[in-house]
Write a protein that holds these residues in place. Structure first.
Motif, mmCIF file in Angstrom:
data_model
loop_
_atom_site.group_PDB
_atom_site.id
_atom_site.type_symbol
_atom_site.label_atom_id
_atom_site.label_comp_id
_atom_site.label_asym_id
_atom_site.label_seq_id
_atom_site.Cartn_x
_atom_site.Cartn_y
_atom_site.Cartn_z
ATOM 1 N N GLU A 90 0.809 -1.215 0.000
ATOM 2 C CA GLU A 90 0.000 0.000 0.000
ATOM 3 C C GLU A 90 0.842 1.265 0.000
ATOM 4 O O GLU A 90 0.401 2.323 -0.431
ATOM 5 N N SER A 91 2.080 1.171 0.501
ATOM 6 C CA SER A 91 2.946 2.348 0.555
ATOM 7 C C SER A 91 3.735 2.544 -0.733
ATOM 8 O O SER A 91 4.489 3.503 -0.855
ATOM 9 N N LEU A 92 3.565 1.650 -1.712
ATOM 10 C CA LEU A 92 4.342 1.724 -2.941
ATOM 11 C C LEU A 92 3.585 2.487 -4.020
ATOM 12 O O LEU A 92 2.357 2.590 -3.990
ATOM 13 N N SER A 93 4.341 3.007 -4.986
ATOM 14 C CA SER A 93 3.730 3.617 -6.152
ATOM 15 C C SER A 93 3.143 2.518 -7.033
ATOM 16 O O SER A 93 3.448 1.334 -6.865
ATOM 17 N N GLU A 94 2.319 2.916 -7.998
ATOM 18 C CA GLU A 94 1.677 1.925 -8.867
ATOM 19 C C GLU A 94 2.717 1.128 -9.656
ATOM 20 O O GLU A 94 2.592 -0.086 -9.830
ATOM 21 N N GLU A 95 3.778 1.820 -10.102
ATOM 22 C CA GLU A 95 4.806 1.133 -10.887
ATOM 23 C C GLU A 95 5.577 0.122 -10.037
ATOM 24 O O GLU A 95 5.816 -1.012 -10.461
ATOM 25 N N ASP A 96 5.951 0.539 -8.797
ATOM 26 C CA ASP A 96 6.670 -0.386 -7.918
ATOM 27 C C ASP A 96 5.791 -1.571 -7.521
ATOM 28 O O ASP A 96 6.256 -2.710 -7.411
ATOM 29 N N MET A 97 4.488 -1.302 -7.291
ATOM 30 C CA MET A 97 3.573 -2.381 -6.938
ATOM 31 C C MET A 97 3.474 -3.394 -8.076
ATOM 32 O O MET A 97 3.502 -4.606 -7.862
ATOM 33 N N ARG A 98 3.392 -2.881 -9.311
ATOM 34 C CA ARG A 98 3.324 -3.777 -10.463
ATOM 35 C C ARG A 98 4.586 -4.637 -10.564
ATOM 36 O O ARG A 98 4.511 -5.840 -10.843
ATOM 37 N N ASP A 99 5.755 -4.030 -10.308
ATOM 38 C CA ASP A 99 7.010 -4.786 -10.390
ATOM 39 C C ASP A 99 7.035 -5.919 -9.376
ATOM 40 O O ASP A 99 7.418 -7.052 -9.687
ATOM 41 N N ARG A 100 6.602 -5.630 -8.153
ATOM 42 C CA ARG A 100 6.653 -6.650 -7.106
ATOM 43 C C ARG A 100 5.631 -7.767 -7.363
ATOM 44 O O ARG A 100 5.928 -8.943 -7.152
ATOM 45 N N VAL A 101 4.429 -7.362 -7.804
ATOM 46 C CA VAL A 101 3.427 -8.377 -8.113
ATOM 47 C C VAL A 101 3.892 -9.234 -9.289
ATOM 48 O O VAL A 101 3.693 -10.454 -9.301
ATOM 49 N N SER A 102 4.562 -8.620 -10.270
ATOM 50 C CA SER A 102 5.069 -9.373 -11.424
ATOM 51 C C SER A 102 6.068 -10.435 -10.986
ATOM 52 O O SER A 102 6.061 -11.568 -11.493
ATOM 53 N N VAL A 103 6.945 -10.071 -10.027
ATOM 54 C CA VAL A 103 7.931 -11.028 -9.537
ATOM 55 C C VAL A 103 7.242 -12.233 -8.900
ATOM 56 O O VAL A 103 7.576 -13.391 -9.170
ATOM 57 N N VAL A 104 6.242 -11.955 -8.064
ATOM 58 C CA VAL A 104 5.560 -13.035 -7.361
ATOM 59 C C VAL A 104 4.752 -13.885 -8.345
ATOM 60 O O VAL A 104 4.725 -15.112 -8.250
ATOM 61 N N VAL A 105 4.085 -13.244 -9.310
ATOM 62 C CA VAL A 105 3.317 -14.001 -10.303
ATOM 63 C C VAL A 105 4.244 -14.898 -11.109
ATOM 64 O O VAL A 105 3.933 -16.069 -11.384
ATOM 65 N N ARG A 106 5.425 -14.386 -11.480
ATOM 66 C CA ARG A 106 6.371 -15.191 -12.252
ATOM 67 C C ARG A 106 6.831 -16.400 -11.440
ATOM 68 O O ARG A 106 6.916 -17.524 -11.944
ATOM 69 N N ASP A 107 7.143 -16.186 -10.153
ATOM 70 C CA ASP A 107 7.583 -17.291 -9.308
ATOM 71 C C ASP A 107 6.485 -18.335 -9.143
ATOM 72 O O ASP A 107 6.736 -19.549 -9.209
ATOM 73 N N LEU A 108 5.239 -17.865 -8.918
ATOM 74 C CA LEU A 108 4.126 -18.800 -8.761
ATOM 75 C C LEU A 108 3.853 -19.552 -10.063
ATOM 76 O O LEU A 108 3.553 -20.752 -10.048
ATOM 77 N N ALA A 109 3.975 -18.859 -11.192
ATOM 78 C CA ALA A 109 3.755 -19.517 -12.477
ATOM 79 C C ALA A 109 4.805 -20.600 -12.712
ATOM 80 O O ALA A 109 4.505 -21.675 -13.238
#
Length: 502
Positions: A90-109
């Motif tokens: 919640e404390s991150l910008s939209e771009e940083d949030m997208r980067d972190r979610v992308s990392v987790v989605v890639r790992d889960l995939a």
């Protein structure tokens, strides 16, 4: 994964039940195989199958692919709730949030052996972000500026209105729990609730869009949601002229009447554009005036700097604490308003509104549901009687004739067009009957080849009684504006109405 190892506990329901080891996950690799199979079959059999059958097959394949993609997004969203510290996100910008979610989605995939191309990966990341921070599947529809209404009939069916016509959207919710979670997120933002004891609710989105919700037990087949979207940039009278909703000379007259503090009532059916017209007319009001707006769910988008907004409050779970429009109108009169603007008059608050208009708050505006200007007057009389004020019908009619200056009728035609179909003036009383005269009207003259409505705007030749007030305030109107004739439609000059009228 160490950065996101903190496990959180969320009240957000998971939409996919816990998967057992033997349960096959709805991974996008199934989508790839599905596309491959569909393309092979189409290639080998396209010469023998009729075109209609092939189109039906393609449509079914597309729907199946969307369902699989939605299931994948929701499954990953459920897993992400356990993998990511949402408080940290919640404390991150939209771009940083997208980067972190992308990392987790890639790992889960990778863990789930999902083979994703770039397009599929981006779509899943966007879908997961919408589930986490937005309104899930609705985000795509809300971002589409061509859509004016979103109508949800249970989780299986979403209709949208584009260019005045309803059509079925391919977007859907995963199940009823998924839809209920989005509903609760919407109503919670305005401090309201919806459950079995209170199955109906009015709310608004952050962009001002109006929302109505109905759930079980009154919604038989599943939750029903209606969303009326409003433009991010409010329509001006110039835009309405450009769209053909109102002729230029009629718009000039309405601008002049509103600016000279003639009290205006906007009448029309559901979806006819009453609120849009009220927003557009309010732009003629001086920025020096103090405006008080009263609504059931705040949706007006007034452009003046000095606006105080109030909205009603429903009763709490004990049935107490309700604040109705009538109490707000009474309170508004103690707040030193220059004008009081009611989003919609629908009950006994009509009496207090008329009192305000007759006691130094000229230029106030309101909307109500009615089919014609005469019906609007009749409805006002009935709503005042609902207040049980022990007032004679003649006295009520006298109040209305004294308070209301102009009634503008808006209508949504059968082909989806929205038009100003009548501008009428209340001229006084004759006996116990309120007298009215029509200044401009729209008449249907035929139907086009595509079933579109053909008609024309006309001036009736009657000069309004409020014209001297407009002239004495140095507001200029074109010569011959009220002569009986057909009125041109569309933009006729590059100058704005404000530049020409003042």
């Amino acid at each position: 994964m160490g950065r996101f190892s903190k496990k959180i506990h969320s009240d957000t329901p998971k939409y996919v039940t816990e998967h057992s080891q033997e349960t096959s996950l709805p991974g996008p690799e199934a989508l790839v195989e599905l596309v491959s199979d569909a393309s092979t079959k189409t290639h080998t059999k396209s010469k023998t199958k009729p075109v209609r059958e092939r189109r039906k097959k393609t449509s079914e394949t597309d729907n199946h692919m969307r369902d699989k993609a939605l299931d994948t997004q929701i499954y990953l969203h459920g897993r992400l709730l356990d993998e990511i510290d949402l408080g940290q996100l919640e404390s991150l910008s939209e771009e940083d949030m997208r980067d972190r979610v992308s990392v987790v989605v890639r790992d889960l995939a990778n863990k789930e052996a999902m083979q994703l191309n770039r397009l599929e990966f981006d779509e899943i990341v966007n879908g997961v972000l919408d589930e986490m921070t937005g309104l899930g599947p609705l985000e795509k529809l809300l971002r589409d500026d061509t859509i004016t209404d979103i109508l949800i009939n249970t989780h299986k069916q979403i209709y949208v209105e584009q260019k005045g016509e309803l059509e079925l959207s391919p977007i859907r919710f995963a199940d009823e729990k998924h839809l209920l979670r989005i509903i609760n997120r919407i109503v919670a933002t305005v401090g309201r609730r919806v459950d079995e004891s209170q199955p109906m609710a009015d709310a608004r989105l952050l962009d001002g869009s109006r929302v109505n919700v109905a759930i079980a037990p009154i919604a038989v087949d599943g939750p029903l949601v209606s969303i009326r979207k409003f433009s991010k940039t409010p329509f001006t009278l110039d835009k309405l002229v450009e769209f053909g909703a109102v002729p230029d000379v009629v718009a000039q007259f309405l601008w002049a009447a509103c600016k000279s503090r003639v009290t205006i009532l906007i009448s029309g059916g559901t979806g006819s554009g009453k609120t849009t017209l009220l927003n557009a007319l309010s732009q003629s009001i001086s920025p020096k005036e103090r405006l008080i707006t009263i609504e059931d769910a705040a949706e007006l988008q007034l452009q003046q700097p000095h606006v105080a907004r109030m909205e009603t409050r429903p009763p709490n779970i004990e049935g107490k604490g309700e604040i109705r429009q009538r109490e707000l109108v009474k309170n508004a009169l103690r707040m030193r308003p220059d004008r009081v603007i009611l989003g919609e008059v629908r009950g006994e608050e009509a009496f207090d509104m008329l009192q305000a208009m007759n006691t130094g708050h000229e230029g106030s505006m309101a909307t109500l549901h009615a089919n014609t200007p005469r019906d609007a007057v009749t409805r006002l009389e009935q709503m005042v009687a609902m207040g049980d004020m022990k007032i004679s019908p003649d006295a009520i009619a006298g109040q209305i004739a004294s308070a209301i200056g102009i009634i503008v009728q808006a209508q949504r035609l059968s082909d989806g067009q929205r038009k100003i179909t009548s501008v009428s003036e209340i001229t006084g009383m004759e006996g116990s009957v309120i007298q009215m005269q029509e200044i401009f009207n729209y008449t249907r003259t035929g139907t086009g080849p595509e079933h579109e409505v053909i008609g024309e705007f006309r001036a009736t030749g009657i000069r309004p009684h409020c014209l001297p007030d407009i002239v004495t305030k140095n507001i200029t109107l074109p010569e011959g504006i009220f002569e009986p004739k057909s009125l041109p439609v569309g933009k006729i000059t590059d100058e704005t109405i404000k530049e020409r009228v003042g």
